[in-house]
Design an enzyme around this catalytic site. Structure first.
Site, mmCIF file in Angstrom:
data_model
loop_
_atom_site.group_PDB
_atom_site.id
_atom_site.type_symbol
_atom_site.label_atom_id
_atom_site.label_comp_id
_atom_site.label_asym_id
_atom_site.label_seq_id
_atom_site.Cartn_x
_atom_site.Cartn_y
_atom_site.Cartn_z
ATOM 1 C CE LYS A 87 0.834 26.479 -11.329
ATOM 2 N NZ LYS A 87 0.922 25.849 -12.657
ATOM 3 C CD GLU A 109 3.182 24.771 -3.516
ATOM 4 O OE1 GLU A 109 3.223 25.578 -2.561
ATOM 5 O OE2 GLU A 109 2.295 24.822 -4.400
ATOM 6 C CB SER A 376 -4.060 26.269 -17.965
ATOM 7 O OG SER A 376 -3.295 25.210 -18.508
HETATM 8 C C1 PLP Z 1 0.567 24.530 -12.941
HETATM 9 C C2 PLP Z 1 -0.137 24.416 -14.208
HETATM 10 C C3 PLP Z 1 -1.246 23.562 -14.369
HETATM 11 C C4 PLP Z 1 -1.713 22.623 -13.304
HETATM 12 O O1 PLP Z 1 -2.181 23.205 -12.131
HETATM 13 P P1 PLP Z 1 -3.732 23.282 -11.764
HETATM 14 O O2 PLP Z 1 -3.743 23.724 -10.350
HETATM 15 O O3 PLP Z 1 -4.310 21.926 -11.948
HETATM 16 O O4 PLP Z 1 -4.334 24.268 -12.682
HETATM 17 C C5 PLP Z 1 -1.909 23.570 -15.587
HETATM 18 N N1 PLP Z 1 -1.501 24.356 -16.608
HETATM 19 C C6 PLP Z 1 -0.449 25.179 -16.495
HETATM 20 C C7 PLP Z 1 -0.063 26.016 -17.668
HETATM 21 C C8 PLP Z 1 0.276 25.239 -15.299
HETATM 22 O O5 PLP Z 1 1.327 26.062 -15.206
#
Ligand code: PLP
Length: 396
Positions: A87, A109, A376
């Site tokens: 993020k 948000e 992620s």
């Molecule tokens: C917020 C988040 C997501 C989901 O958001 P996307 O916009 O689909 O990437 C996925 N993995 C993590 C670790 C997150 O914090």
């Protein structure tokens, strides 16, 4: 990939009140100006490198690969970024852009609180005021992130409308932006909302696939066979896919949250269960009830329980360029535990959805094939919830 009106095939667009048109036009003009401006790019690259810890590593998960006995599994380590997830890429980009536009205030948000924490982080760094809208329900479930945002200097406003969760927080942030455009930028957290947000967020996240490409060429001398990522709104997935879209030999797989199963009401799998609709300023697929109202969604992963999907993913699905699969809570929790035990890496429960699919299909592939899983985020934030899922009660 977008055409002039911010369309991805039939998806995307700008379904917003007239009062917001000036704001999105101003944003688009500024973005077009700054995106290729050398000073802006230099400052952004410095923030990525020195502050966010980029480039993130591409790690060969040797033990996991051997255990599964099929394709080679590489992990793109977005979990090692500052604040623990992808993020920060988007937030640094948008905050810097807002600053260049002369804005002094960021609103955002947040659902689980991860995007709120990232936005509050960028606001602290760049000396901007920050207000985060968060469903009241979520402020209770994610008290630690509320504390972090306040610690970082942000104001957290609980949203009580609707189901008091993420979708209501997005609606509230959009409403608030309408009433205060002059000094405020709405730092949207995923590849969704009205044009130009899906394009802007994708461009800032595309650094992920740009690095994967360079790193896999250096390590293997060729592109991967498959790139996979979890999909909430779709920002980490589109970031991991983007520079491979024009390489049709690379399969792209998005992993949605099936929750307790796509044949139950407790799901957040938009592509598997949703229908075409218009919500939050965009045309795309959304989970809806029989009357076309946005359905309540559920997943063990707070970061994946959004009832829609970004318009570029909706189009990649229509074109059959990317595949979308649904992964249950149970499969994701199993993957969360397996990666922790085999590689000593505790993944975010969101990322564990992508990993779960890799675990499923790696044994069906040859040892020469290569899968890249976008990790992620890191899983510290999820430990208490997963322990609870396994019947163990520990404090957050
Ligand atoms: C917020 C988040 C997501 C989901 O958001 P996307 O916009 O689909 O990437 C996925 N993995 C993590 C670790 C997150 O914090």
């Amino acid at each position: 990939m977008t055409n002039q009106n911010g369309r991805f095939g039939i998806h995307g667009g700008q379904y917003i009140p007239e009062t917001l048109m000036n704001a999105v036009i101003e944003l688009e003009v500024a973005y077009q100006h700054f995106k290729n401006e050398p000073t802006f790019q230099k400052e952004l690259q410095e923030l990525f490198h020195d502050y966010a810890n980029r480039p993130s590593r591409l790690y060969f998960a040797k033990k996991l690969t051997e255990k599964l006995g099929g394709a080679k599994i590489y992990l793109k380590r977005e979990d090692l970024n500052h604040t623990g997830a992808h993020k920060i890429n988007n937030v640094l980009g948008q905050a810097l852009l807002a600053k260049k536009m002369g804005k002094t205030r960021l609103i955002a948000e947040t659902g689980a609180g991860q995007h709120g924490v990232a936005t509050a982080t960028a606001a602290a760094l760049l000396d901007m005021e920050c207000v985060v809208y968060m469903g009241q329900e979520d402020t209770i479930r994610q008290a630690l992130n509320v504390y972090k945002m306040r610690l970082l200097g942000a104001q957290v406003i609980p949203v009580t409308s609707g189901t008091a969760t993420l979708k209501d927080a997005v609606s509230e942030a959009m409403r608030e932006w309408t009433s205060r455009i002059a000094d405020t930028h709405y730092c949207l957290g995923s590849v969704m909302g009205p044009h130009p947000f899906p394009t802007i967020v994708r461009d800032f996240q595309a650094v992920i696939s740009q690095e994967i490409k360079e790193q896999i060429l250096a390590k293997e001398g060729r592109l991967p066979d498959i790139v996979m990522a979890c999909v909430g709104g779709g920002s980490n997935a589109i970031g991991a896919f983007y520079h491979f879209i024009d390489h049709p030999e690379v399969r792209l797989i998005g992993c949605e949250a099936a929750g307790r199963g796509i044949d139950t009401l407790d799901t957040a799998a938009t592509i598997a269960t949703g229908k075409l609709g218009i919500f939050h300023g965009m045309k795309s697929y959304f989970c809806q009830d029989e009357y076309g109202q946005i359905a309540p969604v559920y997943s063990i992963s707070a970061g994946l329980d959004y009832p829609g999907i970004g318009p570029e993913h909706a189009d990649l699905h229509d074109q059959k360029r990317a595949e979308y699969v649904a992964i249950t809570d149970e499969e994701a929790v199993n993957a969360f535990e397996l990666l922790s035990k085999t590689e000593g890496i505790i993944p975010a429960i969101e990322s564990a959805h992508a990993l779960a699919h890799a675990i499923k299909i790696a044994p069906t592939l040859t040892k020469e094939q290569i899968i890249v899983v976008n990790l992620s985020g890191r899983g510290d934030k999820d430990c208490a919830a997963i322990a609870r899922y396994r019947g163990e009660n520990i404090h957050d």
